[in-house]
Design a protein around this motif. Structure first.
Motif, PDB file in Angstrom:
ATOM      1  N   UNK A 120     -16.789  -2.579  -0.264  1.00  9.34           N
ATOM      2  CA  UNK A 120     -18.110  -2.333  -0.839  1.00  9.34           C
ATOM      3  C   UNK A 120     -18.630  -0.955  -0.423  1.00  9.34           C
ATOM      4  N   UNK A 121     -18.343  -0.526   0.813  1.00 12.70           N
ATOM      5  CA  UNK A 121     -18.720   0.826   1.232  1.00 12.70           C
ATOM      6  C   UNK A 121     -18.098   1.863   0.316  1.00 12.70           C
ATOM      7  N   UNK A 122     -16.798   1.724   0.043  1.00 12.38           N
ATOM      8  CA  UNK A 122     -16.121   2.689  -0.835  1.00 12.38           C
ATOM      9  C   UNK A 122     -16.681   2.626  -2.246  1.00 12.38           C
ATOM     10  N   UNK A 123     -17.030   1.409  -2.691  1.00  8.84           N
ATOM     11  CA  UNK A 123     -17.507   1.246  -4.064  1.00  8.84           C
ATOM     12  C   UNK A 123     -18.952   1.674  -4.247  1.00  8.84           C
ATOM     13  N   UNK A 124     -19.721   1.744  -3.172  1.00  2.65           N
ATOM     14  CA  UNK A 124     -21.105   2.205  -3.257  1.00  2.65           C
ATOM     15  C   UNK A 124     -21.242   3.677  -2.876  1.00  2.65           C
ATOM     16  N   UNK A 125     -20.186   4.281  -2.395  1.00  9.68           N
ATOM     17  CA  UNK A 125     -20.203   5.679  -1.968  1.00  9.68           C
ATOM     18  C   UNK A 125     -20.005   6.607  -3.166  1.00  9.68           C
ATOM     19  N   UNK A 126     -20.360   7.872  -2.956  1.00 10.98           N
ATOM     20  CA  UNK A 126     -20.058   8.900  -3.953  1.00 10.98           C
ATOM     21  C   UNK A 126     -18.938   9.822  -3.484  1.00 10.98           C
ATOM     22  N   UNK A 127     -18.415   9.574  -2.279  1.00 14.85           N
ATOM     23  CA  UNK A 127     -17.375  10.439  -1.710  1.00 14.85           C
ATOM     24  C   UNK A 127     -15.990  10.075  -2.248  1.00 14.85           C
ATOM     25  N   UNK A 128     -15.094  11.073  -2.177  1.00 11.38           N
ATOM     26  CA  UNK A 128     -13.685  10.882  -2.504  1.00 11.38           C
ATOM     27  C   UNK A 128     -12.873  11.180  -1.246  1.00 11.38           C
ATOM     28  N   UNK A 129     -12.649  10.187  -0.396  1.00 11.09           N
ATOM     29  CA  UNK A 129     -11.887  10.433   0.828  1.00 11.09           C
ATOM     30  C   UNK A 129     -10.460  10.880   0.502  1.00 11.09           C
ATOM     31  N   UNK A 130      -9.942  11.782   1.329  1.00 13.24           N
ATOM     32  CA  UNK A 130      -8.597  12.323   1.121  1.00 13.24           C
ATOM     33  C   UNK A 130      -7.755  12.024   2.351  1.00 13.24           C
ATOM     34  N   UNK A 131      -6.469  12.315   2.246  1.00 18.50           N
ATOM     35  CA  UNK A 131      -5.595  12.275   3.404  1.00 18.50           C
ATOM     36  C   UNK A 131      -5.966  13.427   4.332  1.00 18.50           C
ATOM     37  N   UNK A 132      -5.742  13.245   5.610  1.00 17.97           N
ATOM     38  CA  UNK A 132      -6.040  14.299   6.572  1.00 17.97           C
ATOM     39  C   UNK A 132      -5.091  15.480   6.386  1.00 17.97           C
ATOM     40  N   UNK A 133      -5.546  16.665   6.781  1.00 13.87           N
ATOM     41  CA  UNK A 133      -4.694  17.850   6.717  1.00 13.87           C
ATOM     42  C   UNK A 133      -3.392  17.594   7.474  1.00 13.87           C
ATOM     43  N   UNK A 134      -2.271  17.948   6.851  1.00 14.97           N
ATOM     44  CA  UNK A 134      -0.972  17.788   7.490  1.00 14.97           C
ATOM     45  C   UNK A 134      -0.307  16.453   7.240  1.00 14.97           C
ATOM     46  N   UNK A 135      -1.033  15.483   6.667  1.00 17.53           N
ATOM     47  CA  UNK A 135      -0.400  14.195   6.386  1.00 17.53           C
ATOM     48  C   UNK A 135       0.608  14.346   5.248  1.00 17.53           C
ATOM     49  N   UNK A 136       1.665  13.524   5.280  1.00 20.37           N
ATOM     50  CA  UNK A 136       2.740  13.672   4.291  1.00 20.37           C
ATOM     51  C   UNK A 136       2.294  13.401   2.868  1.00 20.37           C
ATOM     52  N   UNK A 137       1.153  12.697   2.690  1.00 17.95           N
ATOM     53  CA  UNK A 137       0.694  12.364   1.347  1.00 17.95           C
ATOM     54  C   UNK A 137      -0.425  13.282   0.853  1.00 17.95           C
ATOM     55  N   UNK A 153       0.818  -1.210   0.000  1.00 15.77           N
ATOM     56  CA  UNK A 153       0.000   0.000   0.000  1.00 15.77           C
ATOM     57  C   UNK A 153       0.854   1.264   0.000  1.00 15.77           C
ATOM     58  N   UNK A 154       2.081   1.178   0.534  1.00 14.46           N
ATOM     59  CA  UNK A 154       2.937   2.354   0.630  1.00 14.46           C
ATOM     60  C   UNK A 154       3.271   2.914  -0.751  1.00 14.46           C
ATOM     61  N   UNK A 155       3.430   2.031  -1.743  1.00 13.00           N
ATOM     62  CA  UNK A 155       3.719   2.508  -3.099  1.00 13.00           C
ATOM     63  C   UNK A 155       2.589   3.378  -3.627  1.00 13.00           C
ATOM     64  N   UNK A 156       1.349   3.053  -3.275  1.00 15.77           N
ATOM     65  CA  UNK A 156       0.195   3.839  -3.706  1.00 15.77           C
ATOM     66  C   UNK A 156       0.072   5.113  -2.882  1.00 15.77           C
ATOM     67  N   UNK A 157       0.329   5.007  -1.583  1.00 15.27           N
ATOM     68  CA  UNK A 157       0.256   6.180  -0.718  1.00 15.27           C
ATOM     69  C   UNK A 157       1.241   7.252  -1.178  1.00 15.27           C
ATOM     70  N   UNK A 158       2.445   6.846  -1.571  1.00 14.76           N
ATOM     71  CA  UNK A 158       3.440   7.818  -2.037  1.00 14.76           C
ATOM     72  C   UNK A 158       2.962   8.568  -3.268  1.00 14.76           C
ATOM     73  N   UNK A 159       2.057   7.944  -4.031  1.00 10.06           N
ATOM     74  CA  UNK A 159       1.490   8.587  -5.217  1.00 10.06           C
ATOM     75  C   UNK A 159       0.173   9.294  -4.899  1.00 10.06           C
ATOM     76  N   UNK A 160      -0.206   9.299  -3.607  1.00 14.74           N
ATOM     77  CA  UNK A 160      -1.364  10.070  -3.187  1.00 14.74           C
ATOM     78  C   UNK A 160      -2.649   9.309  -3.005  1.00 14.74           C
ATOM     79  N   UNK A 161      -2.683   8.010  -3.302  1.00 16.32           N
ATOM     80  CA  UNK A 161      -3.922   7.241  -3.185  1.00 16.32           C
ATOM     81  C   UNK A 161      -4.135   6.840  -1.722  1.00 16.32           C
TER      82      UNK A 161
END
Length: 567
Positions: free
Chosen positions: A535-552, A468-476
């Motif tokens: 399934x929650x993420x796939x049925x949602x319409x939201x785009x969750x982001x990293x929290x303010x101040x997180x390195x990604x 997962x770290x490889x994706x996190x470094x790219x912002x996912x």
């Protein structure tokens, strides 16, 4: 080195769900996000058992990339993904080729240290280990001057530079594992206190030493701050090593990267008139200055090479309403091949049953369950990556060459090593408080009636150690959630015992083998949680982001700002 080791450092008690908000950034985040309710999934325990058994059988030879074991693994996964109702994830293909180079060292000379009153010589394997990332037939470190550079960190944004005032060009640097404040009780400090930052990882230390022009690096192994014993270093850095093929304008690299046992380092420093404990204490302070040791290091070994393409295996369940928005599930299919040294009974196959035949099987079991339930609004991606054991190479390759655009990837879940320990009351959250995905996790935990335990030894830096770290470094945004530590049968004491047994006797060794008597109840409960999360993420319409101040956060914001679709 993964969460199975984390059982050794059990710390704070499991948090009640009501107390998880502060840890995982819930509350307000949950109110702002669209988090739909999801029914239980129909997840097959038989699938988990059958695939884990087969992948970890001797016939697969330890699933080393570029071997017959890879061919068997890829064939099995493509067959099972198709049978689960997925479509090929890379156009008409189930695979993404990952160009790799395998380097195998041999004929290792002792590591000799001169310049003291008497010359010192240390044996490869038992005292030190080393590899090269260069495609040279012979590697030689000859009379390379040695410098102790503390934790080997150059972090201008934190006001820290262990290399300040010293030129290490062509020299051998001696570096401590982890980062300077790893022994801090809390999570406050220059390097996040007890929680390891990327500056504490061995991969960073090699990269920074190369940027500084060093010829070689010797990391001082210490079990507690490393979070794994010397046997793991010996097995992981022994034998064939796979690396991503280097293109034009590749970053600099050392001639040799290695490790030394702590007591070996103590002896070397004593030969220079220095004390390891005193230097370690000094290295934790901002006033630390690198120390020229007045010693020279020498060793040599031969190298053979093999260029090959390994494969990531990708299946997709297309979404019904937003097929160009993706939720990703990752697990690595590879393991170490043969073990060095072998077990006392001569067994030298690193079967990798827990690590990570279990996680690979989970991809198939979850794919089956989602397909049975019918495709959700967004597409679900199931990605089995290669060469995790060589440094997350398959994940890094996908993240740099994504089949599905990363700015259209909502987030994901990584599964790495289900320690089959029976049912637990909790799950372990690795890297809590980093993103708004924590709100989805909280909702899923409430639905499952379970609690969350923060990573019990954040100094180990587990968030930076799996795919997962490889994706996190790219912002996912990515979640890394492991099995619990508070077992229904025996509580935390039993959980600690299971983890200690695995760490000491099986992890990255020939005895990580399938057991017909395993209790799968805890694994199946965890898979139910992962099903609900995906399934929650796939049925949602939201785009969750990293929290303010997180390195990604900045990477994700930049990616989203430049996109006309997705986030």
């Amino acid at each position: 080195m993964k969460r199975a080791i984390a059982f050794a450092g059990l710390a704070a008690g499991a948090l009640a769900l009501a107390g998880c908000d502060a840890m995982m950034g819930g509350g307000d985040a949950a109110a702002e996000l669209d988090i739909p309710e999801v029914a239980d999934g129909d997840i097959s325990e038989a699938t988990m058992i059958d695939i884990t058994r087969e992948l970890s059988s001797d016939a697969f030879g330890g699933r080393m990339p570029g071997t017959e074991g890879e061919e068997l693994t890829v064939a099995l996964l493509t067959e099972r993904f198709a049978a689960a109702g997925l479509e090929p994830g890379n156009g008409d293909s189930w695979v993404q080729e990952v160009p790799l180079i395998e380097i195998t060292g041999s004929n290792f000379a002792p590591l000799t240290i001169t310049g003291g009153e008497t010359a010192l010589a240390f044996e490869y394997g038992s005292d030190w280990t080393g590899v090269t990332y260069r495609e040279d037939a012979a590697t030689q470190i000859a009379n390379s001057e040695m410098v102790f550079v503390g934790y080997g960190v150059n972090a201008p944004e934190r006001g820290w530079n262990d290399y300040e005032g010293v030129d290490v060009t062509g020299k051998t640097v001696v570096v401590l594992v982890n980062d300077p404040d790893w022994e801090t009780e809390g999570l406050d400090g220059t390097f996040n206190g007890k929680a390891m930052t990327y500056y504490g990882r061995w991969s960073y230390k090699y990269e920074e030493a190369a940027r500084q022009g060093a010829a070689a690096v010797l990391i001082v192994h210490d079990t507690e701050p490393a979070s794994y014993p010397w046997s793991v270093v010996e097995s992981s850095w022994g034998g064939p090593q796979a690396y991503a093929a280097r293109g034009d304008n590749a970053p600099p690299m050392t001639t040799m990267n290695g490790w030394v046992q702590k007591e070996v380092a103590r002896e070397i420093l004593a030969a220079a008139g220095q004390d390891l404990d005193a230097l370690t204490a000094a290295a934790k302070t901002e006033e630390f200055e690198a120390v020229e040791l007045g010693l020279s290091a020498s060793t040599s070994f031969q190298n053979s090479f093999r260029s090959f393409a390994s494969q990531n295996v990708i299946g997709v369940l297309p979404g019904t309403e937003a097929p160009d928005e993706y939720v990703i599930h990752t697990a690595h299919w590879d393991h170490l091949g043969t073990c060095n040294p072998p077990a006392a009974d001569g067994d030298d196959i690193c079967n990798g049953a827990v690590d990570n035949a279990t996680g690979t099987a989970a991809l198939v079991a979850l794919a089956e369950a989602h397909s049975k339930a019918g495709a959700p609004k967004r597409s679900l991606v199931f990605l089995a990556v290669t060469a995790e054991e060589s440094g997350l190479l398959g994940a890094y390759y996908y993240a740099s060459n994504p089949v599905f655009p990363l700015d259209q990837t909502v987030g994901g879940i990584n599964m790495d090593a289900f320690l089959v320990a029976g049912a637990s009351r909790d799950v372990t959250v690795v890297g809590p408080g980093k993103s708004q995905l924590d709100a989805f996790l909280e909702a899923a935990l409430v639905a499952d009636g379970r609690t969350a335990t923060p990573n019990p030894n954040p100094e180990a830096g587990y968030y930076y150690r799996s795919d997962h770290f490889a994706f996190a470094k790219q912002g996912v945004p990515m979640l890394y959630v492991d099995g619990g530590e508070d077992l229904v049968e025996g509580g935390r004491e039993a959980g600690a015992a299971v983890g200690a047994e695995y760490r000491e006797n099986r992890y990255h060794g020939p005895k990580d083998e399938f057991d017909e008597n395993w209790d799968w109840s805890g694994v199946m409960a965890d898979l139910q949680l992962f099903y609900r999360l995906g399934r929650m993420m796939a049925m949602s319409e939201s785009w969750p982001n990293w929290n303010d101040g997180d390195e990604f956060r900045g990477v994700r914001d930049e990616s989203c700002a430049s996109s006309d679709a997705g986030c």
